[in-house]
Write a protein that holds these residues in place. Structure first.
Motif, PDB file in Angstrom:
ATOM      1  N   ALA A 272       0.847  -1.198   0.000  1.00  0.00           N
ATOM      2  CA  ALA A 272       0.000   0.000   0.000  1.00  0.00           C
ATOM      3  C   ALA A 272       0.878   1.241   0.000  1.00  0.00           C
ATOM      4  O   ALA A 272       1.936   1.275   0.636  1.00  0.00           O
ATOM      5  CB  ALA A 272      -0.919  -0.014   1.207  1.00  0.00           C
ATOM      6  N   CYS A 312      -0.451  -4.104   3.846  1.00  0.00           N
ATOM      7  CA  CYS A 312      -0.858  -2.812   4.387  1.00  0.00           C
ATOM      8  C   CYS A 312      -0.216  -2.622   5.760  1.00  0.00           C
ATOM      9  O   CYS A 312      -0.394  -3.472   6.647  1.00  0.00           O
ATOM     10  CB  CYS A 312      -2.376  -2.730   4.528  1.00  0.00           C
ATOM     11  SG  CYS A 312      -3.251  -2.466   2.982  1.00  0.00           S
ATOM     12  N   VAL A 316      -7.114  -1.804   8.112  1.00  0.00           N
ATOM     13  CA  VAL A 316      -8.183  -1.523   7.150  1.00  0.00           C
ATOM     14  C   VAL A 316      -9.498  -1.868   7.838  1.00  0.00           C
ATOM     15  O   VAL A 316      -9.804  -3.036   8.077  1.00  0.00           O
ATOM     16  CB  VAL A 316      -8.006  -2.348   5.864  1.00  0.00           C
ATOM     17  CG1 VAL A 316      -9.165  -2.062   4.904  1.00  0.00           C
ATOM     18  CG2 VAL A 316      -6.676  -2.023   5.204  1.00  0.00           C
ATOM     19  N   THR A 317     -10.252  -0.857   8.193  1.00  0.00           N
ATOM     20  CA  THR A 317     -11.495  -1.053   8.925  1.00  0.00           C
ATOM     21  C   THR A 317     -12.643  -0.339   8.224  1.00  0.00           C
ATOM     22  O   THR A 317     -12.436   0.543   7.386  1.00  0.00           O
ATOM     23  CB  THR A 317     -11.373  -0.506  10.358  1.00  0.00           C
ATOM     24  OG1 THR A 317     -11.051   0.894  10.303  1.00  0.00           O
ATOM     25  CG2 THR A 317     -10.279  -1.237  11.122  1.00  0.00           C
ATOM     26  N   ILE A 321     -11.461  -3.911   0.457  1.00  0.00           N
ATOM     27  CA  ILE A 321     -10.471  -3.618  -0.587  1.00  0.00           C
ATOM     28  C   ILE A 321     -10.738  -4.534  -1.780  1.00  0.00           C
ATOM     29  O   ILE A 321     -11.025  -5.726  -1.614  1.00  0.00           O
ATOM     30  CB  ILE A 321      -9.038  -3.847  -0.083  1.00  0.00           C
ATOM     31  CG1 ILE A 321      -8.776  -3.051   1.195  1.00  0.00           C
ATOM     32  CG2 ILE A 321      -8.022  -3.447  -1.154  1.00  0.00           C
ATOM     33  CD1 ILE A 321      -7.435  -3.371   1.835  1.00  0.00           C
ATOM     34  N   TYR A 340      -8.157 -10.736   4.391  1.00  0.00           N
ATOM     35  CA  TYR A 340      -6.920 -10.748   5.173  1.00  0.00           C
ATOM     36  C   TYR A 340      -6.535 -12.176   5.540  1.00  0.00           C
ATOM     37  O   TYR A 340      -7.361 -12.955   6.028  1.00  0.00           O
ATOM     38  CB  TYR A 340      -7.078  -9.912   6.437  1.00  0.00           C
ATOM     39  CG  TYR A 340      -5.805  -9.832   7.254  1.00  0.00           C
ATOM     40  CD1 TYR A 340      -4.717  -9.107   6.788  1.00  0.00           C
ATOM     41  CD2 TYR A 340      -5.706 -10.490   8.478  1.00  0.00           C
ATOM     42  CE1 TYR A 340      -3.543  -9.034   7.523  1.00  0.00           C
ATOM     43  CE2 TYR A 340      -4.541 -10.419   9.217  1.00  0.00           C
ATOM     44  CZ  TYR A 340      -3.459  -9.687   8.733  1.00  0.00           C
ATOM     45  OH  TYR A 340      -2.292  -9.625   9.462  1.00  0.00           O
ATOM     46  N   TRP A 347      -3.283  -9.107   2.469  1.00  0.00           N
ATOM     47  CA  TRP A 347      -4.639  -9.140   1.931  1.00  0.00           C
ATOM     48  C   TRP A 347      -4.552  -9.837   0.579  1.00  0.00           C
ATOM     49  O   TRP A 347      -3.717  -9.488  -0.258  1.00  0.00           O
ATOM     50  CB  TRP A 347      -5.184  -7.721   1.765  1.00  0.00           C
ATOM     51  CG  TRP A 347      -5.422  -7.035   3.079  1.00  0.00           C
ATOM     52  CD1 TRP A 347      -4.502  -6.380   3.850  1.00  0.00           C
ATOM     53  CD2 TRP A 347      -6.658  -6.957   3.781  1.00  0.00           C
ATOM     54  NE1 TRP A 347      -5.075  -5.886   4.994  1.00  0.00           N
ATOM     55  CE2 TRP A 347      -6.415  -6.222   4.982  1.00  0.00           C
ATOM     56  CE3 TRP A 347      -7.949  -7.406   3.532  1.00  0.00           C
ATOM     57  CZ2 TRP A 347      -7.410  -5.942   5.910  1.00  0.00           C
ATOM     58  CZ3 TRP A 347      -8.954  -7.131   4.455  1.00  0.00           C
ATOM     59  CH2 TRP A 347      -8.676  -6.414   5.629  1.00  0.00           C
ATOM     60  N   TYR A 364     -10.874   1.039  -2.399  1.00  0.00           N
ATOM     61  CA  TYR A 364     -11.522   0.838  -1.102  1.00  0.00           C
ATOM     62  C   TYR A 364     -12.964   1.320  -1.204  1.00  0.00           C
ATOM     63  O   TYR A 364     -13.230   2.389  -1.779  1.00  0.00           O
ATOM     64  CB  TYR A 364     -10.759   1.618  -0.037  1.00  0.00           C
ATOM     65  CG  TYR A 364     -11.385   1.673   1.329  1.00  0.00           C
ATOM     66  CD1 TYR A 364     -11.231   0.623   2.235  1.00  0.00           C
ATOM     67  CD2 TYR A 364     -12.096   2.795   1.735  1.00  0.00           C
ATOM     68  CE1 TYR A 364     -11.776   0.689   3.508  1.00  0.00           C
ATOM     69  CE2 TYR A 364     -12.649   2.868   3.010  1.00  0.00           C
ATOM     70  CZ  TYR A 364     -12.486   1.813   3.889  1.00  0.00           C
ATOM     71  OH  TYR A 364     -13.035   1.884   5.141  1.00  0.00           O
ATOM     72  N   ARG A 366     -16.172   1.942   1.385  1.00  0.00           N
ATOM     73  CA  ARG A 366     -16.594   1.975   2.788  1.00  0.00           C
ATOM     74  C   ARG A 366     -17.906   1.206   2.944  1.00  0.00           C
ATOM     75  O   ARG A 366     -18.771   1.233   2.062  1.00  0.00           O
ATOM     76  CB  ARG A 366     -16.760   3.423   3.251  1.00  0.00           C
ATOM     77  CG  ARG A 366     -17.011   3.583   4.747  1.00  0.00           C
ATOM     78  CD  ARG A 366     -16.921   5.051   5.154  1.00  0.00           C
ATOM     79  NE  ARG A 366     -15.566   5.572   4.957  1.00  0.00           N
ATOM     80  CZ  ARG A 366     -14.583   5.401   5.819  1.00  0.00           C
ATOM     81  NH1 ARG A 366     -14.777   4.704   6.938  1.00  0.00           N
ATOM     82  NH2 ARG A 366     -13.395   5.920   5.567  1.00  0.00           N
ATOM     83  N   TYR A 376      -7.319   5.547  -1.067  1.00  0.00           N
ATOM     84  CA  TYR A 376      -7.140   4.990   0.270  1.00  0.00           C
ATOM     85  C   TYR A 376      -5.920   4.083   0.331  1.00  0.00           C
ATOM     86  O   TYR A 376      -5.147   4.122   1.289  1.00  0.00           O
ATOM     87  CB  TYR A 376      -8.408   4.225   0.651  1.00  0.00           C
ATOM     88  CG  TYR A 376      -8.455   3.732   2.076  1.00  0.00           C
ATOM     89  CD1 TYR A 376      -8.988   4.527   3.085  1.00  0.00           C
ATOM     90  CD2 TYR A 376      -7.994   2.461   2.402  1.00  0.00           C
ATOM     91  CE1 TYR A 376      -9.046   4.071   4.396  1.00  0.00           C
ATOM     92  CE2 TYR A 376      -8.052   1.996   3.713  1.00  0.00           C
ATOM     93  CZ  TYR A 376      -8.576   2.800   4.700  1.00  0.00           C
ATOM     94  OH  TYR A 376      -8.630   2.338   5.993  1.00  0.00           O
ATOM     95  N   ILE A 377      -5.733   3.264  -0.687  1.00  0.00           N
ATOM     96  CA  ILE A 377      -4.585   2.354  -0.759  1.00  0.00           C
ATOM     97  C   ILE A 377      -3.481   2.921  -1.636  1.00  0.00           C
ATOM     98  O   ILE A 377      -2.292   2.799  -1.332  1.00  0.00           O
ATOM     99  CB  ILE A 377      -5.012   0.974  -1.307  1.00  0.00           C
ATOM    100  CG1 ILE A 377      -6.054   0.336  -0.383  1.00  0.00           C
ATOM    101  CG2 ILE A 377      -3.802   0.051  -1.493  1.00  0.00           C
ATOM    102  CD1 ILE A 377      -5.520  -0.019   0.991  1.00  0.00           C
TER     103      ILE A 377
END
Length: 413
Positions: A272, A312, A316-317, A321, A340, A347, A364, A366, A376-377
């Motif tokens: 990442a 990463c 990642v929450t 991804i 993961y 990942w 990514y 949400r 995001y990545i």
């Protein structure tokens, strides 16, 4: 050519006016100009140019009775008020005749090809179109793909891509400013009849649609904004790998093996890079193409279970991804979601891909949302070499449809 017949009246409630596949087992779908396999699906009206649709049926079903038609759309991709007789010369549906079987591949498939417009189905109006492929009747959709037909007397567009004007996004965003020179086109109410679309790298999910000109004079209309109406995140240059051979490891391939049932390949580990410095490189802007270095014959490309792994260094929450690019039809797909692996701390996911050369990135989404976050990545930089397509539409007050009077492509300067 005399109009012969039309498919039965359809309300098209069973299809979406976007790039979509409706049955399992289809792969490697691409719609491009016939002479430019990496081009965008746009042709000039009356030019004799053709578009080429290709796709594979991995079920091996060569008994499908596939047909197609085209549907005229508004500038914002809704069915227009035109009837098929208004924009098609010839048959309003036709068969897909060209198909051939794979040869000596582990994964068998049937390859389908379609060239259009043609003598059987020709297009007489400019604008946005949806190619609709179905099995025997429109009640059995197979796939839909967007394409565009530009007016022969195209309005010139002078465009310029640069870092975002908004200081908040000066180092991460890109702004697309352009001027449209409408020439001899009669435009009586430009505030209502002129609209523009901006598309980044062939993506429709983040396209700006329905943009009005900011200021201008007769024959010259300026789409230069101070705010963010015409701005995009630059993202980062796409990652890549070569799967053109099963005999040796291509570019960024860690391994390729055959287990007696299928081929398996491992792409080199990715890291990442949300805050890294910009790294310039030449890419296909997220595209891919299919070929093999192992054989010269047609349909010798095999399919490979291709493993992706992403490291990463941050949690990642609240989201997921995905691998993303033309290899996923620029869409969020379930099999492209990375999971993961606590044993490797990576990942990971696996995609079944045809031999060829690929660009891709990690995005990514949400939880509970549909917006695709490509930063995001990957991070975002104003210098990234993205392609921007600019399309200008004129709502003709006499014929009541959205004419595509101008189209051009620009990159960051």
């Amino acid at each position: 050519m005399l109009l012969i017949f039309s498919i039965q009246a359809q309300n098209y409630d069973n299809i979406a006016f976007e790039n979509r596949t409706y049955v399992e087992g289809l792969a490697s779908i691409k719609l491009t100009p016939a002479t430019a396999p990496l081009g965008y699906p746009i042709i000039d009206l009356g030019s004799g140019e053709q578009l080429k649709l290709v796709f594979d049926d991995l079920t091996g079903n060569d008994t499908r009775y596939l047909k197609y038609t085209v549907i005229h759309c508004t500038h914002d991709w809704k069915p227009s008020d035109l009837t098929t007789f208004d924009y098609i010369d010839g048959f309003t549906e036709d068969e897909i005749y060209s198909h051939s079987n794979s040869f000596n591949t582990v994964q068998s498939y049937v390859n389908f090809e379609l060239l259009f417009p043609n003598d059987m189905l020709n297009i007489t109006k400019s604008g946005n179109y949806l190619l609709f492929v179905y099995d025997e009747t429109p009640d059995n959709p197979i796939l839909t793909r967007r394409f565009m037909v530009r007016e022969a007397a195209s309005a010139p567009i002078n465009g310029y891509v640069h870092s975002a004007t908004d200081v908040t996004y000066r180092f991460t965003g890109q702004e697309v400013d352009f001027v449209v020179h409408t020439g001899d086109y009669a435009i009586h109410n430009p505030a209502q009849s002129l609209r523009a679309t901006i598309m980044q790298n062939g993506r429709w999910d983040n396209a700006v649609i329905g943009l009005r000109y900011r200021y201008g004079k007769p024959g010259e209309y300026n789409f230069d904004y101070d705010d963010n109406e015409n701005s995009f995140f630059g993202g980062s240059e796409f990652r890549n790998f070569s799967l053109k051979s099963l005999r040796y490891n291509g570019d960024r391939m860690a391994s390729i093996r055959y287990d007696g049932h299928a081929y398996h390949a491992l792409v080199l580990e990715d890291i990442a890079r949300p805050y890294g410095a910009y790294q310039g490189t030449t890419t296909l802007k997220g595209k891919c193409y299919w070929t093999t270095d192992d054989f010269d014959d047609k349909n010798r490309e095999d399919y490979v279970n291709t493993r992706f792994s992403l490291k990463c260094d941050f949690p990642v929450t609240d989201g997921k991804i995905y691998v993303f690019g033309e290899l996923t039809d620029w869409q969020i797909k379930e099999d492209a979601q990375l999971k993961y692996n606590p044993q490797t701390n990576y990942w990971e996911t696996t995609l079944l891909l045809k031999q060829g050369y690929y660009n891709y990135q990690y995005v990514y989404v949400r939880d509970g949302q549909t917006d695709i976050d490509a930063c995001y990545i990957e991070g975002s930089h104003w210098e990234t070499g993205n392609d921007y397509g600019v399309f200008v539409y004129l709502t003709d007050e006499t014929s009541l449809y959205d004419r595509l009077i101008g189209a051009d492509f620009f990159i960051i300067k």
